[in-house]
Write a protein that holds these residues in place. Structure first.
Motif, mmCIF file in Angstrom:
data_model
loop_
_atom_site.group_PDB
_atom_site.id
_atom_site.type_symbol
_atom_site.label_atom_id
_atom_site.label_comp_id
_atom_site.label_asym_id
_atom_site.label_seq_id
_atom_site.Cartn_x
_atom_site.Cartn_y
_atom_site.Cartn_z
ATOM 1 N N VAL A 53 -6.521 -6.664 -1.213
ATOM 2 C CA VAL A 53 -5.307 -6.906 -0.602
ATOM 3 C C VAL A 53 -5.583 -5.910 0.641
ATOM 4 O O VAL A 53 -6.492 -5.076 1.009
ATOM 5 C CB VAL A 53 -3.910 -6.144 -1.072
ATOM 6 C CG1 VAL A 53 -2.900 -6.472 -2.628
ATOM 7 C CG2 VAL A 53 -4.204 -4.721 -1.597
ATOM 8 N N ASP A 54 -4.281 -5.544 2.136
ATOM 9 C CA ASP A 54 -4.934 -4.832 2.935
ATOM 10 C C ASP A 54 -3.713 -5.007 4.118
ATOM 11 O O ASP A 54 -3.087 -6.175 4.092
ATOM 12 C CB ASP A 54 -6.093 -5.834 3.837
ATOM 13 C CG ASP A 54 -5.952 -5.545 5.394
ATOM 14 O OD1 ASP A 54 -5.601 -4.548 5.551
ATOM 15 O OD2 ASP A 54 -7.554 -5.374 5.597
ATOM 16 N N LEU A 55 -3.328 -3.514 3.834
ATOM 17 C CA LEU A 55 -1.963 -3.325 4.665
ATOM 18 C C LEU A 55 -2.142 -2.397 5.479
ATOM 19 O O LEU A 55 -3.104 -1.351 5.954
ATOM 20 C CB LEU A 55 -0.798 -2.095 3.424
ATOM 21 C CG LEU A 55 -1.325 -2.721 1.819
ATOM 22 C CD1 LEU A 55 -0.267 -1.941 0.954
ATOM 23 C CD2 LEU A 55 -0.508 -4.114 2.398
ATOM 24 N N ILE A 86 -0.852 -16.519 8.530
ATOM 25 C CA ILE A 86 -1.704 -16.272 8.942
ATOM 26 C C ILE A 86 -2.359 -17.182 7.829
ATOM 27 O O ILE A 86 -2.658 -16.196 6.888
ATOM 28 C CB ILE A 86 -2.601 -16.212 10.036
ATOM 29 C CG1 ILE A 86 -1.640 -15.678 11.362
ATOM 30 C CG2 ILE A 86 -3.500 -16.707 9.619
ATOM 31 C CD1 ILE A 86 -1.958 -14.877 12.020
ATOM 32 N N TRP A 87 -2.409 -17.965 7.183
ATOM 33 C CA TRP A 87 -3.582 -18.879 6.339
ATOM 34 C C TRP A 87 -4.902 -18.740 6.475
ATOM 35 O O TRP A 87 -5.181 -19.303 7.924
ATOM 36 C CB TRP A 87 -3.042 -20.232 6.142
ATOM 37 C CG TRP A 87 -2.084 -20.441 4.437
ATOM 38 C CD1 TRP A 87 -0.720 -20.127 5.308
ATOM 39 C CD2 TRP A 87 -2.220 -19.528 3.971
ATOM 40 N NE1 TRP A 87 0.368 -20.092 3.891
ATOM 41 C CE2 TRP A 87 -0.586 -19.726 3.233
ATOM 42 C CE3 TRP A 87 -3.331 -19.215 2.805
ATOM 43 C CZ2 TRP A 87 -0.240 -20.117 1.245
ATOM 44 C CZ3 TRP A 87 -2.929 -19.225 1.534
ATOM 45 C CH2 TRP A 87 -1.411 -19.536 0.113
ATOM 46 N N ALA A 88 -6.332 -18.210 5.632
ATOM 47 C CA ALA A 88 -7.577 -18.332 6.675
ATOM 48 C C ALA A 88 -7.987 -18.995 5.175
ATOM 49 O O ALA A 88 -7.846 -18.428 4.243
ATOM 50 C CB ALA A 88 -8.234 -16.934 7.163
ATOM 51 N N ILE A 89 -9.252 -19.658 5.705
ATOM 52 C CA ILE A 89 -10.020 -20.043 4.018
ATOM 53 C C ILE A 89 -11.853 -19.663 5.048
ATOM 54 O O ILE A 89 -11.882 -20.302 6.004
ATOM 55 C CB ILE A 89 -9.630 -21.021 4.376
ATOM 56 C CG1 ILE A 89 -8.532 -22.077 3.016
ATOM 57 C CG2 ILE A 89 -11.475 -21.494 2.838
ATOM 58 C CD1 ILE A 89 -8.913 -23.745 2.885
ATOM 59 N N GLN A 90 -12.265 -18.784 4.946
ATOM 60 C CA GLN A 90 -13.607 -18.740 5.295
ATOM 61 C C GLN A 90 -14.859 -18.916 4.071
ATOM 62 O O GLN A 90 -14.074 -18.093 2.851
ATOM 63 C CB GLN A 90 -13.863 -17.241 5.270
ATOM 64 C CG GLN A 90 -12.655 -16.643 6.170
ATOM 65 C CD GLN A 90 -13.322 -14.752 6.810
ATOM 66 O OE1 GLN A 90 -14.164 -14.950 7.164
ATOM 67 N NE2 GLN A 90 -11.713 -13.933 5.922
ATOM 68 N N SER A 143 -6.779 -16.164 2.002
ATOM 69 C CA SER A 143 -6.287 -14.889 2.244
ATOM 70 C C SER A 143 -4.982 -15.488 2.841
ATOM 71 O O SER A 143 -5.197 -16.737 3.814
ATOM 72 C CB SER A 143 -6.893 -14.238 2.911
ATOM 73 O OG SER A 143 -7.533 -14.953 4.351
ATOM 74 N N TYR A 144 -4.044 -14.876 2.830
ATOM 75 C CA TYR A 144 -3.256 -14.729 3.441
ATOM 76 C C TYR A 144 -1.910 -13.795 4.317
ATOM 77 O O TYR A 144 -2.237 -12.528 3.713
ATOM 78 C CB TYR A 144 -1.727 -16.306 2.760
ATOM 79 C CG TYR A 144 -0.572 -15.891 3.334
ATOM 80 C CD1 TYR A 144 0.049 -16.995 4.283
ATOM 81 C CD2 TYR A 144 1.109 -14.997 3.242
ATOM 82 C CE1 TYR A 144 1.231 -17.143 4.762
ATOM 83 C CE2 TYR A 144 2.176 -15.905 4.262
ATOM 84 C CZ TYR A 144 1.947 -16.279 5.090
ATOM 85 O OH TYR A 144 3.294 -16.140 5.934
ATOM 86 N N LYS A 145 -2.138 -13.953 5.468
ATOM 87 C CA LYS A 145 -1.387 -12.619 5.989
ATOM 88 C C LYS A 145 0.353 -13.050 7.437
ATOM 89 O O LYS A 145 -0.094 -14.262 7.619
ATOM 90 C CB LYS A 145 -2.514 -12.129 7.415
ATOM 91 C CG LYS A 145 -1.884 -11.088 8.424
ATOM 92 C CD LYS A 145 -3.918 -10.758 8.734
ATOM 93 C CE LYS A 145 -3.182 -9.575 10.345
ATOM 94 N NZ LYS A 145 -4.140 -9.006 11.122
ATOM 95 N N VAL A 146 1.016 -11.685 7.164
ATOM 96 C CA VAL A 146 1.944 -11.653 7.502
ATOM 97 C C VAL A 146 2.090 -10.655 8.384
ATOM 98 O O VAL A 146 2.114 -9.549 8.018
ATOM 99 C CB VAL A 146 3.003 -12.203 6.689
ATOM 100 C CG1 VAL A 146 3.044 -10.940 5.343
ATOM 101 C CG2 VAL A 146 4.694 -11.817 7.243
ATOM 102 N N ALA A 177 1.935 -5.414 8.845
ATOM 103 C CA ALA A 177 0.792 -6.248 8.283
ATOM 104 C C ALA A 177 0.097 -6.224 7.227
ATOM 105 O O ALA A 177 -0.320 -5.421 6.746
ATOM 106 C CB ALA A 177 -0.623 -6.761 9.603
ATOM 107 N N LEU A 178 0.680 -7.392 6.748
ATOM 108 C CA LEU A 178 0.581 -7.741 4.783
ATOM 109 C C LEU A 178 -0.684 -8.860 4.980
ATOM 110 O O LEU A 178 -0.558 -9.945 4.989
ATOM 111 C CB LEU A 178 2.010 -7.985 4.475
ATOM 112 C CG LEU A 178 2.541 -6.341 4.649
ATOM 113 C CD1 LEU A 178 3.697 -6.961 3.928
ATOM 114 C CD2 LEU A 178 1.752 -4.986 4.014
ATOM 115 N N GLN A 179 -1.255 -8.280 3.617
ATOM 116 C CA GLN A 179 -2.745 -9.641 3.921
ATOM 117 C C GLN A 179 -3.207 -9.659 2.239
ATOM 118 O O GLN A 179 -3.713 -8.029 1.756
ATOM 119 C CB GLN A 179 -3.721 -9.620 4.392
ATOM 120 C CG GLN A 179 -4.769 -10.878 4.482
ATOM 121 C CD GLN A 179 -6.187 -10.734 4.974
ATOM 122 O OE1 GLN A 179 -5.880 -10.986 6.421
ATOM 123 N NE2 GLN A 179 -7.171 -10.546 4.401
ATOM 124 N N ALA A 180 -3.148 -11.157 1.686
ATOM 125 C CA ALA A 180 -3.665 -10.724 0.088
ATOM 126 C C ALA A 180 -4.315 -11.681 -0.140
ATOM 127 O O ALA A 180 -4.433 -13.009 0.605
ATOM 128 C CB ALA A 180 -2.709 -10.498 -0.645
#
Length: 807
Positions: free
Chosen positions: A286-288, A763-767, A802-805, A278-281
């Motif tokens: 960033v979140d790996l 996954i696109w997310a807007i918080q 953010s966008y997460k894959v 899982a990679l998120q930017a």
């Protein structure tokens, strides 16, 4: 998919310490990722995934064969049975949300509703079943083990399940377990976006302890304050969490050295069949994450997560006075053996720093506060080894050893007229605990289960506290001590299933601390009665105690002859009686109501002799004083909660807490505590929509919102005359906590778009945290230059894109 992964690799390899100008590049990454994903294969069929897991016995965690597992919301209903290893599997299931039902002869049924299956990534569900006492003619009365009940079966009251899948959807959580826990009944959040400290039932946040994988650990929070249980963000994310327990009172006997609550955190086990990433930017960094087997066909697995975050990119919107930056790493290794049981290795670590710089151009000075430079930094790490092994068919032996370390810095410097910095306040604390715990769980019969354990902790401390005295014009040392302390905790608790309807949990906890030679023996009692298949009544009592911070015991007092003494070294533990009456009603399989009435009586509370100061009113150790144990306090209230789990994509939770919290000072006078907000109400909910019919309903749109209303924060007014003479903030302690800010209303909103591709999920997310920018003063201080009280408003809206894959 290869384009997406390549773009993330470029991002990860680039310089991580971003400056403001890097915001444009990060936005470009996100745009390129979205553009790249649009060229992926657009096959019309619905994506599929696998659901699997293991079912074990609650008695000794041994595998259960022949358990029927059903996907109860499929047409037709799909069913399978566990094999000799207790494992089950559904292959090629269309992506979406599912309910799992578990049933076996001689065991209570269990249900896990609302589980989300994504493309490619396997959904792993492990469960423990408990034997039933019901006869065949009582089957209709037999309750189903509900979602939302704690993992710890010896918890009777005030125990809440922290379900990762459900809480992940709560708006405003920012991937922080502590912030998400603030939505639970009886838990009040800090009114400031920059803090994740939580008050439980009117108590100070300092009464909460964290436990990870069965071990008590130091405050696992970025920007942690000395003597606190919180900071800004937890140093582990939801990526590594499994369903955990959150206790808000009268907790079981195995938990000690806490007076308000326990967050018992479990890390999930990594996938042992396939490697998943899982990679998120996003604008915060960033979140790996990665997990998988060590070798193909083996049972051992790994799980690891790394994050780097900075507020530089959103500072133009939120205008933080400081620019926080942090990074953390969390991992778990699962190492089963054939004959020697199961070993595990886990670790967490985080580094964070926040600088509030001084204005170094004297022409721009508008207030005395412009000349202060504040540095807040915290580094924390823990490395542990766990082991569990079944002994026969009725016993389970568990042990763990963990080494932890934490260093906290909270320093303040002042810029003089010659533009030279000199020290004003200095607070630095290092803590290095080494903890060993062992326990044995034995089932004497289907009606009686006992767990007995021992916890040994040896901790090295090094604390320095210096405060500037304007009257004497010198830096005074409040504490400068180093040394090692020893703590012993032991407990024994039993669960008696007296009848199919009546259960009693009885236990005792022992606590000894060598620094003050304090000792406490604490009884714990919980009784539950199943009124019928859907209603449950419970009552609980517990005596709980807590040591003070090392710095409190080591506070220096300067006698008239100049000699130094340690007057607080013999302070006794703070102690509290918890009384709870609870009621649960399963209105339907998905709609649950719970209520609890509680009363807490605190005594032996450290208070300033002949003063109004009490340790119950602080959330961090920012001032050292001379205390005795003459203080008392009382908290009482009611918590109400109504929760509907996901049904046709919709969920909601309504919580209301009404409470009163008061304390008596060293003069025997009663006052309201700092955390007597008196009420907290929150409404949260959301809806998921399946979209993209022409492409097989592989997309999901999620809309989630949380509205929280909380009574105004209390504060002690500033004594302007005394502050003017001292040239610093002096509060009028003859009127403790008589001031109150206006009530706070916070609305958080999250929008997500999830797209299941053939080989990955994006996954696109807007918080939007605090969407309507409601805020209250974060602090009130006296400014010597302006000769008046000033206040700094808390941060307003916090937007996070953010966008997460997952692949």
């Amino acid at each position: 998919m290869k384009k997406v992964v390549s773009l993330f690799r470029i991002a990860i390899q680039s310089k991580v310490h971003m400056k403001r100008r890097d915001g444009l590049s990060l936005i470009i990454w996100l745009g390129l990722i979205a553009w790249s994903s649009s060229f992926s294969s657009l096959q019309a069929q619905t994506r599929t995934g696998n659901i699997r897991g293991q079912v074990t016995s609650m008695t000794n965690f041994s595998p259960l064969e022949g358990v029927e597992v059903r996907l109860i919301n499929t047409d037709p209903v799909l069913s399978t049975q566990t094999d000799a290893r207790g494992q089950f599997e559904f292959i090629g299931i269309p992506v979406g949300r599912y309910d799992l039902m578990f049933s076996a002869t001689g065991y209570e049924k269990a249900i896990r509703p609302g589980l989300l299956l994504n493309a490619f990534k396997e959904l792993i569900v492990d469960l423990k079943l408990e034997t039933t006492l019901y006869e065949l003619d009582e089957v209709e009365l037999s309750p189903i083990k509900e979602k939302g009940l704690p993992n710890n079966e010896m918890a009777t009251v005030s125990a809440l399940s922290f379900d990762v899948e459900e809480t992940r959807k709560f708006a405003g959580g920012l991937d922080d377990p502590a912030r998400l826990a603030a939505n639970l009944p009886g838990v009040a959040p800090n009114p400031f976006i920059s803090d994740n400290m939580i008050s439980i039932r009117g108590n100070s946040p300092r009464g909460l302890i964290y436990r990870v994988e069965g071990i008590d650990i130091p405050n696992p929070t970025h920007f942690a304050r000395i003597g606190s249980s919180g900071g800004s963000f937890s140093i582990f994310s939801l990526q590594v969490l499994d369903n955990s327990d959150f206790f808000v009172g009268a907790f079981p006997a195995e938990y000690g050295n806490a007076t308000s609550g326990v967050f018992d955190i479990k890390f999930r086990t990594g996938n042992n069949r396939q490697r998943e990433f899982a990679l998120q930017a996003g604008v915060l960094g960033v979140d790996l994450a990665a997990e998988g087997p060590f070798k193909e066909g083996g049972e051992a697995s790994y799980l690891v997560n790394y994050r780097f975050a900075t507020f530089n990119l959103v500072n133009a919107v939120i205008s933080y006075a400081t620019l926080p930056t942090y990074q953390d790493l969390a991992f778990k290794l699962h190492l089963p053996t054939k004959n020697a049981g199961t070993f595990g290795i886990f670790g967490i670590g985080g580094m964070s720093q926040r600088l509030n710089p001084a204005v170094e151009d004297s022409a721009l000075w508008e207030a005395d506060l412009d000349r202060f430079r504040n540095v807040l930094a915290s580094d924390m790490g823990a490395l542990g080894i766990t082991h569990k092994i079944a002994i026969g068919r009725k016993s389970l032996w568990q042990s763990a050893l963990v080494a932890s370390a934490a260093k906290l810095v909270d320093n303040k410097e002042y810029l003089d007229d010659e533009l030279a910095f000199f020290q004003r306040d200095k607070n630095e604390y290092t803590r290095q605990p080494l903890t060993f715990t062992t326990s044995i769980r034995h089932s004497f019969s289907e009606r009686h289960t006992n767990k007995t354990g021992l916890i040994l902790t040896s901790t090295y401390h090094d604390y320095l506290s210096q405060k500037f005295d304007y009257v004497q014009d010198r830096l005074f040392t409040q504490a400068d001590e180093a040394g090692r302390t020893q703590m012993v905790q032991a407990y024994s608790q039993s669960r008696f299933r007296l009848s199919p309807r009546l259960t009693a949990n009885l236990g005792v906890h022992f606590l000894y601390y060598d620094l003050n030679e304090g000792m406490s023996i604490e009884p714990r009692v919980g009784i539950g009665y199943q009124l019928n298949a859907r209603q449950h009544l419970s009552v609980g009592y517990g005596l709980h105690s807590r040591t003070e911070h090392f710095a409190t015991y080591m506070t220096r007092f300067e006698e008239e002859n100049g000699a130094l003494s340690l007057p607080n070294q013999n302070l006794d533990f703070i102690r509290t009686h918890h009384f709870v009456l609870g009621y649960r009603h399963s209105i339907s399989d998905r709609l649950k109501f719970r209520s609890e009435i509680y009363y807490q009586s605190l005594f032996n509370v450290p208070v300033e002799v002949n003063g109004t100061y009490s340790v119950l009113n602080i959330d961090e150790l920012d001032e050292l004083r001379v205390f005795d144990n003459s203080g008392t306090a009382r908290n009482y209230g009611i918590d109400l909660g109504l929760e509907q789990y996901s049904q046709k994509g919709m969920y909601y939770m309504l919580n209301l807490s009404l409470f009163d919290s008061r304390y008596t000072d060293g003069q025997g006078q009663e006052h309201q505590t700092a955390f007597n907000y008196q009420y907290k109400a929150n409404v949260l909910g959301g809806k998921e929509f399946k979209i993209g019919k022409k492409k097989g309903l592989n997309k999901r749109l999620g809309l989630n919102g949380t509205l929280t209303a909380i009574g105004g924060e209390r504060y002690t007014p500033i004594d302007l005359i005394a502050s003017r003479e001292a040239r610093e903030t002096i509060r009028d302690e003859s009127q403790p906590y008589t001031g109150q800010e206006k009530p706070l209303f916070i609305f958080d909103f999250t929008l997500t778009i999830q797209n299941n591709k053939e080989k990955y999920t994006g996954i696109w997310a807007i918080q939007l945290k605090n969407m309507f920018s409601n805020r209250v003063p974060e602090y009130r201080e006296y400014d010597a230059l302006l000769d008046q009280e000033v206040f700094q408003a808390g941060a307003s809206i916090l937007p996070v894109l953010s966008y997460k894959v997952e692949f």
